[in-house]
Design a protein around this motif. Structure first.
Motif, PDB file in Angstrom:
ATOM      1  N   ALA A 137       0.865  -1.181   0.000  1.00 36.11           N
ATOM      2  CA  ALA A 137       0.000   0.000   0.000  1.00 36.11           C
ATOM      3  C   ALA A 137       0.900   1.230   0.000  1.00 36.11           C
ATOM      4  O   ALA A 137       1.819   1.343   0.809  1.00 36.11           O
ATOM      5  CB  ALA A 137      -0.899  -0.010   1.228  1.00 36.11           C
ATOM      6  N   TRP A 156      -2.591   4.713 -12.992  1.00 32.34           N
ATOM      7  CA  TRP A 156      -1.907   3.418 -12.970  1.00 32.34           C
ATOM      8  C   TRP A 156      -0.563   3.512 -13.681  1.00 32.34           C
ATOM      9  O   TRP A 156      -0.310   4.412 -14.479  1.00 32.34           O
ATOM     10  CB  TRP A 156      -2.764   2.312 -13.582  1.00 32.34           C
ATOM     11  N   ASP A 181      -0.901  10.901  -4.128  1.00 35.70           N
ATOM     12  CA  ASP A 181      -1.134   9.572  -4.706  1.00 35.70           C
ATOM     13  C   ASP A 181      -1.473   8.581  -3.602  1.00 35.70           C
ATOM     14  O   ASP A 181      -0.852   8.585  -2.519  1.00 35.70           O
ATOM     15  CB  ASP A 181       0.107   9.072  -5.446  1.00 35.70           C
ATOM     16  N   VAL A 182      -2.405   7.674  -3.882  1.00 38.41           N
ATOM     17  CA  VAL A 182      -2.736   6.537  -3.010  1.00 38.41           C
ATOM     18  C   VAL A 182      -2.978   5.343  -3.921  1.00 38.41           C
ATOM     19  O   VAL A 182      -3.689   5.470  -4.944  1.00 38.41           O
ATOM     20  CB  VAL A 182      -3.990   6.805  -2.153  1.00 38.41           C
ATOM     21  N   GLY A 183      -2.387   4.202  -3.596  1.00 39.94           N
ATOM     22  CA  GLY A 183      -2.609   3.036  -4.443  1.00 39.94           C
ATOM     23  C   GLY A 183      -1.921   1.790  -3.928  1.00 39.94           C
ATOM     24  O   GLY A 183      -1.354   1.768  -2.834  1.00 39.94           O
ATOM     25  N   LEU A 184      -1.987   0.735  -4.741  1.00 38.35           N
ATOM     26  CA  LEU A 184      -1.306  -0.529  -4.490  1.00 38.35           C
ATOM     27  C   LEU A 184      -0.166  -0.652  -5.470  1.00 38.35           C
ATOM     28  O   LEU A 184      -0.319  -0.349  -6.662  1.00 38.35           O
ATOM     29  CB  LEU A 184      -2.270  -1.708  -4.648  1.00 38.35           C
ATOM     30  N   LYS A 212      -8.407   8.194 -11.252  1.00 37.56           N
ATOM     31  CA  LYS A 212      -7.716   6.911 -11.349  1.00 37.56           C
ATOM     32  C   LYS A 212      -6.369   7.076 -12.041  1.00 37.56           C
ATOM     33  O   LYS A 212      -6.240   7.797 -13.035  1.00 37.56           O
ATOM     34  CB  LYS A 212      -8.580   5.919 -12.119  1.00 37.56           C
ATOM     35  N   ASN A 219       1.633  -0.159 -10.543  1.00 35.48           N
ATOM     36  CA  ASN A 219       0.961   0.620  -9.510  1.00 35.48           C
ATOM     37  C   ASN A 219      -0.433   0.957  -9.989  1.00 35.48           C
ATOM     38  O   ASN A 219      -0.630   1.318 -11.153  1.00 35.48           O
ATOM     39  CB  ASN A 219       1.748   1.909  -9.212  1.00 35.48           C
ATOM     40  N   GLY A 257      -3.983   3.095  -8.508  1.00 34.44           N
ATOM     41  CA  GLY A 257      -4.569   3.859  -7.423  1.00 34.44           C
ATOM     42  C   GLY A 257      -5.197   5.150  -7.935  1.00 34.44           C
ATOM     43  O   GLY A 257      -5.715   5.209  -9.061  1.00 34.44           O
ATOM     44  N   THR A 258      -5.119   6.186  -7.133  1.00 34.89           N
ATOM     45  CA  THR A 258      -5.683   7.490  -7.502  1.00 34.89           C
ATOM     46  C   THR A 258      -4.640   8.562  -7.298  1.00 34.89           C
ATOM     47  O   THR A 258      -3.730   8.419  -6.468  1.00 34.89           O
ATOM     48  CB  THR A 258      -6.921   7.822  -6.651  1.00 34.89           C
TER      49      THR A 258
END
Length: 472
Positions: free
Chosen positions: A112, A345, A138-141, A343, A326, A328-329
């Motif tokens: 994460a 990526w 940024d937030v994501g996997l 969104k 990656n 996320g947003t």
């Protein structure tokens, strides 16, 4: 390399739905460069000398094999408190963890991720002729540098780490069996030294009394100066042996305390003649016996690790594909991270193809293959050493038993001789030198018998160790 044939069905003007990349992946997935493992033939005779080949059954546990309660107290203390054993067990846990790390490399690592970035660009370099402040959140996997193991390189490294872990585990088991044997042998040595010290003290007391009597007889004109000097010499030699045995007993006592972790008070040694004899063991077939020894199994696991490392080194000749991704947003404002249209990526495959490394990869393969040759030789040497230890223990057990019986008969004869010579001396037929000579021979026979009884017990301890010990 495993060969697979893939057929692509082509329709007019277009390819079937199955992508070409999937077909290529299916082909590559069957590739592995780990050499097929075959256990080396045991370079030892098929049978132990003088032993009828039988099926080798499981050995008794150490609690059953060592019937003396003193053994139980000492061995349990050693297994619980010996520091070297603790180190060996900690190394097993370390190897287990390293094997877990190597196995984890075969799977992707998801993380994460959250980040924020704020930057200010001066007007004279912004291109817009004005100072700009830029925000990004940024937030994501994320998936970072996950290697697609087409050639089995990562799998080979994982197999090598697992084999190293198993080898370390077997080495710890071997150390445990060796610790049990060391405690048993040290206790037997302490018992022998205590008994020999007691015999020397008893004989010295008798000879000192005899020396006093001889001096009085000399004053009365019944003994010569030679009788007195002979009695003094024998008494002083006994005193020197007594001091030496006390030193050896104290040092052996300290060694046993160290083996047991100084956790228990040592039991009082008993007479070896009254101590229950350890059980006899039927060794069975050499192959069955030697392959259950932990040190032999550890050597084989090291060979398996070396074999896997050869595969990993060979796979380094071929391309590697690592994936970084990656999802996320992203937004200029923190509040806009989860709004529609935010969104974001990233997909970043990296193909690495070795072209020129001045022979480094080839040299790594040569190193791995040379280490495998060493591991094979080490395995064969370990088997040969195990075979020799079993044969030596069998030979010692069979011959020392005969030696003990002969020494018991010799001691009976020496005691009878001493009684007769002493009676002749009291009757005035024999001189005092004959009495001293008979006493010296009797003392020597007693010492030899005690040592041989201990050697017989130690031979059976060695056989227990050489056969790989018993289950707990």
């Amino acid at each position: 390399m495993t060969e697979r044939k893939i057929f692509l069905s082509l329709a007019p003007g277009k390819m079937t739905r199955q992508p070409l990349g999937a077909a290529v992946l299916a082909l590559l997935a069957g590739c592995s460069f780990i050499p097929v493992y075959e256990r080396p033939a045991a370079p030892v005779p098929e049978h132990f000398a003088g032993v009828t080949a039988t099926a080798a059954g499981p050995l008794a546990s150490w609690r059953e094999y060592f019937p003396d309660p003193a053994f139980h107290v000492l061995i349990e203390a050693a297994l619980d408190h010996n520091r070297d054993l603790r180190i060996a067990l900690a190394r097993v846990e370390e190897a287990r963890a390293l094997a877990g790390i190597a196995r984890a490399d075969r799977f992707p690592t998801l993380e994460a991720q959250a980040s924020g970035n704020r930057s200010r660009t001066l007007a004279n370099i912004s291109g817009a002729n004005q100072t700009l402040v830029f925000n990004r959140y940024d937030v994501g996997l994320g998936l970072t540098a996950f290697e697609l193991d087409f050639w089995g390189r990562v799998a080979a490294l994982s197999a090598s780490a697992r084999a190293q872990y198993l080898a370390t585990d077997e080495a710890a088991k071997s150390f445990r069996i060796g610790l049990i044997s060391d405690v048993a042998n040290t206790w037997l040595q302490l018992t022998e030294l205590s008994e020999r010290e007691r015999l020397v003290a008893q004989t010295l007391k008798t000879r000192v009394e005899g020396l006093d009597i001889t001096r009085k007889r000399q004053e009365a004109g019944l003994s010569t100066d030679l009788d007195v000097l002979a009695a003094e010499s024998f008494a002083e030699s006994l005193r020197a042996q007594w001091a030496d045995l006390k030193r050896q007993r104290l040092q052996t006592d300290n060694a046993l305390r160290l083996l047991t972790g100084m956790a228990v008070a040592l039991p009082a040694p008993t007479n070896l003649a009254n101590q229950p004899l350890l059980a006899e063991l039927a060794p069975g077939l050499p192959s069955e016996v030697l392959l259950r020894r932990p040190d032999v199994r550890a050597a084989e696991q090291q060979l398996l690790a070396a074999n896997a490392n050869v595969g990993a080194a060979r796979a380094a000749f071929f391309p590697r594909i690592a994936l970084t991704a990656n999802f996320g947003t992203a937004s200029r404002e923190l509040s806009g991270l989860f709004e529609s249209g935010s969104k974001a990526w990233l997909f970043n495959p990296v193909l690495t193809l070795p072209l020129f490394d001045a022979g480094r990869t080839r040299a790594n393969v040569d190193v791995a293959e040379a280490r495998k040759v060493q591991a094979v030789a080490n395995y064969e040497k370990t088997v040969q050493q195990a075979f020799r230890e079993v044969v030596d223990s069998l030979a010692a057990g069979s011959t020392i038993g005969e030696q003990v019986a002969a020494l018991e008969a010799n001691l009976r004869a020496q005691l009878a001789r001493f009684d007769r010579v002493k009676a002749r001396e009291q009757a005035g037929i024999a001189n005092y030198l004959e009495v001293l000579d008979a006493s010296r021979e009797t003392f020597s026979a007693e010492q030899s018998l005690v040592s041989s009884r201990r050697q017989l017990q130690s031979a059976r301890v060695s056989l227990y160790k050489s056969l790989g010990g018993g289950e707990e």
